[in-house]
Design a protein around this motif. Structure first.
Motif, PDB file in Angstrom:
ATOM      1  N   LYS A 196       0.847  -1.201   0.000  1.00 35.10           N
ATOM      2  CA  LYS A 196       0.000   0.000   0.000  1.00 35.10           C
ATOM      3  C   LYS A 196       0.881   1.248   0.000  1.00 35.10           C
ATOM      4  CE  LYS A 196      -4.443  -1.193   1.934  1.00 35.10           C
ATOM      5  NZ  LYS A 196      -5.088  -1.479   3.212  1.00 35.10           N
ATOM      6  N   LYS A 246       2.443   1.694  -3.298  1.00 35.12           N
ATOM      7  CA  LYS A 246       1.462   2.162  -4.276  1.00 35.12           C
ATOM      8  C   LYS A 246       1.281   3.688  -4.153  1.00 35.12           C
ATOM      9  CE  LYS A 246      -3.361   1.876  -5.130  1.00 35.12           C
ATOM     10  NZ  LYS A 246      -4.588   1.471  -4.490  1.00 35.12           N
ATOM     11  N   LYS A 255       2.095   6.409  -6.939  1.00 37.82           N
ATOM     12  CA  LYS A 255       1.032   7.297  -7.424  1.00 37.82           C
ATOM     13  C   LYS A 255       1.519   8.745  -7.393  1.00 37.82           C
ATOM     14  CE  LYS A 255      -3.372   7.770  -5.825  1.00 37.82           C
ATOM     15  NZ  LYS A 255      -4.400   7.324  -4.911  1.00 37.82           N
TER      16      LYS A 255
END
Ligand code: ADP
Length: 401
Positions: free
Chosen positions: A156, A159, A163
Motif C-alpha cells: 500500500k 502504491k 502514485k
C-alpha cells in the motif's frame, strides 16, 4: 512420537497435529548454538520414548515471521504451544528448565485429555469436543497472516509512493513540454529570419548586416542549448530515479562558464530591463567540477534571479577564492528575498513559496542545484535581507595544481 525435521510450517502443508502436547523448537544457523541445539534435541528424543508429543523444528532464518509471532528475543527457544497457556523456554539452560517443567506439562496435557473425554461422554457428539486452537498448524496460519498483513502494508505504501511519483512526473512533463515552446519558437524565428534573407546564388544575406546575422546564429545556438537542457531534465524525470546523479568532474574555468551562461540569458534580462553586475576576479582558480552540471546550477540560479526580481532590478554575479581549497560563487538580486523561516526549505524538492505560486515553475530547480553541489562536496545556501534581495552562494573544490 517425535517428529524432527526442518520442514517449513506452512498452512498449505498441513502437518499432523493430533498429539495434545505440541512443541516448537526455534533454532538458528549460528555455529555457536549448534551444540546446544543438538543437546536439546537429544534430550527431547529421550523424553519421546516415555511420552508422546509433537515437535516441530523451525529455522528462524527461514521463518522470521514465526519468531516474530512468538516475540522471541533469543534462539534456541522451546515453545509449548499446546495445551494452553503458551510457554517459552529460552536461554543457555533450556534443558534444566525443561526438566522442571516437563512433569507440569504432562499434567496439563492429561488434564486436557480428561476434559475432552468428559465432554465427549456428556454430549456423545464429536462437535462438542474441545479442539486445540493453538496447534502447530493454526500457529503457522497466524504467522502467515502476520506476514501477509505486513506485505499488504508495504504494498500500500509503495502504491501511494508510485502514485505520487506518477502525478509529479505528469505535472513536470506537462510543464516542461509547455516551457519547451519558448526556446523552440525563439530558435525557429532566428533560423527563419536567416533563411529568408539568404541569397543562395550569391551565398550572402540580402538585407541582414553581418553583425545581425551573427547575433541570430548565436541566438539560435543558445536556444538549442536551452532546449537540450530541458530535454535532459525531461529524460531525468522520465527515468524517475533521481537518487543517482552522475558527475564527471574535470578542470573547469568557472568565470568563462558563468559569462557564457549569462550571455545565453541576456535577452531575458533585457526584456525585463534588468541590470547585470559582475565581479569575477580574472585570477579565479580553476575548479574541479562537471561543466554540464555546474551550467545547470548557474542557469537555475540566474533563471530564478531574473524570474523573481521585478522589472528594472539588479542581478549580480561574484566570485571569490575563499580558502586554498574552495571557490565561492554568488548570484544576487534585489528582488523580494527569502523569509528566514524558508531559507532551508526552498532547497527541498517541490517546495515553492506560497507567495510565488502564481509564477511559472515546479520547485525542483533549487533542490537539483543542492544535489549537484553536494555531489561535488560543496555547499549551497541563501542569504537575504529583511528589506529584500537574495544572495545564493555555492562553493566548489579548487582544481589541484
Ligand atoms: P521554482 O523557481 O521552479 O519554483 P526553485 O526550486 O528554483 O523552484 O525555487 C524554489 C522557491 O524558492 C521558488 O518557488 C521561490 O519561491 C523561491 N526563490 C528561488 N529563488 C528566488 C529568488 N532569487 N528570489 C526570491 N525567491 C526565490
Amino acid at each position: 512420537m517425535l517428529k524432527q525435521d526442518y520442514m517449513q510450517v506452512s498452512p498449505d502443508q498441513p502437518i499432523n497435529s493430533e498429539a495434545p502436547l505440541q512443541l516448537l523448537l526455534f533454532v538458528d544457523g549460528r555455529p555457536q548454538s549448534r551444540q546446544q541445539v543438538q543437546q536439546i534435541r537429544a534430550y527431547l528424543q529421550g523424553l519421546s520414548a516415555e511420552y508422546s508429543f509433537e515437535l516441530q523444528i523451525i529455522d528462524v532464518g527461514q521463518q522470521p515471521y514465526l519468531a516474530e509471532h512468538f516475540k522471541l528475543v533469543a534462539t534456541p527457544a522451546l515453545v509449548k504451544i499446546h495445551p494452553e497457556p503458551q510457554q517459552t523456554l529460552a536461554g543457555s539452560n533450556i534443558i534444566a528448565q525443561l526438566k522442571s517443567w516437563w512433569p507440569r506439562w504432562q499434567a496439563a496435557t492429561e488434564a486436557f485429555l480428561n476434559l475432552q473425554e468428559n465432554l465427549k461422554d456428556i454430549s456423545d457428539q464429536d462437535e462438542y469436543v474441545v479442539r486445540p486452537d493453538s496447534t502447530i498448524h493454526s500457529v503457522a496460519v497466524s504467522a502467515e497472516l502476520i506476514k501477509l498483513a505486513d506485505e499488504i502494508f508495504d504494498l500500500k505504501q509503495e502504491k501511494e509512493k508510485l502514485k505520487e511519483q506518477l502525478q509529479f512526473k505528469d505535472r513536470v512533463i506537462a510543464m516542461l513540454a509547455h516551457d519547451l515552446r519558448n526556446p523552440l519558437t525563439a530558435a525557429a524565428i532566428a533560423i527563419e529570419t536567416l533563411q529568408n534573407n539568404f541569397d543562395v546564388e550569391n551565398g550572402k544575406f540580402e538585407i541582414l548586416k553581418p553583425k545581425m546575422a551573427e547575433h541570430l546564429l548565436k541566438q539560435a545556438r543558445a536556444q538549442t542549448k536551452i532546449i537540450d537542457r530541458m530535454v535532459a531534465d525531461l529524460l531525468q524525470v522520465g527515468r524517475g530515479n533521481d537518487t543517482n546523479l552522475p558527475i564527471v568532474p574535470q578542470k573547469l574555468e568557472l568565470n568563462k562558464l558563468s559569462l557564457e551562461v549569462l550571455a545565453e540569458l541576456r535577452d531575458r534580462c533585457i526584456a525585463k530591463s534588468q541590470k547585470i553586475e559582475t565581479d569575477i576576479p580574472n585570477d579565479l582558480p580553476l575548479v574541479y567540477a562537471d561543466p554540464e552540471r555546474i551550467r545547470q546550477v548557474l542557469i537555475n540560479l540566474l533563471d530564478n534571479a531574473i524570474k523573481y526580481t521585478p522589472n528594472g532590478g539588479v542581478i549580480s554575479l561574484s566570485a571569490l577564492h575563499r580558502t586554498t581549497q574552495k571557490v565561492q560563487f554568488s548570484i544576487g538580486d534585489n528582488g523580494p528575498g527569502i523569509p528566514p523561516e524558508n531559507r532551508d526549505r526552498i532547497f527541498e524538492n517541490h517546495y515553492r513559496l506560497e507567495r510565488d505560486e502564481g509564477k511559472d515553475g515546479y520547485g525542483i530547480g533549487l533542490s537539483l542545484c543542492q544535489r549537484i553541489i553536494r555531489a561535488h562536496y560543496g555547499q549551497i545556501w541563501v542569504d537575504s535581507n529583511p528589506t529584500g534581495g537574495s544572495w545564493f552562494h555555492f562553493t566548489l573544490p579548487v582544481y589541484p595544481s
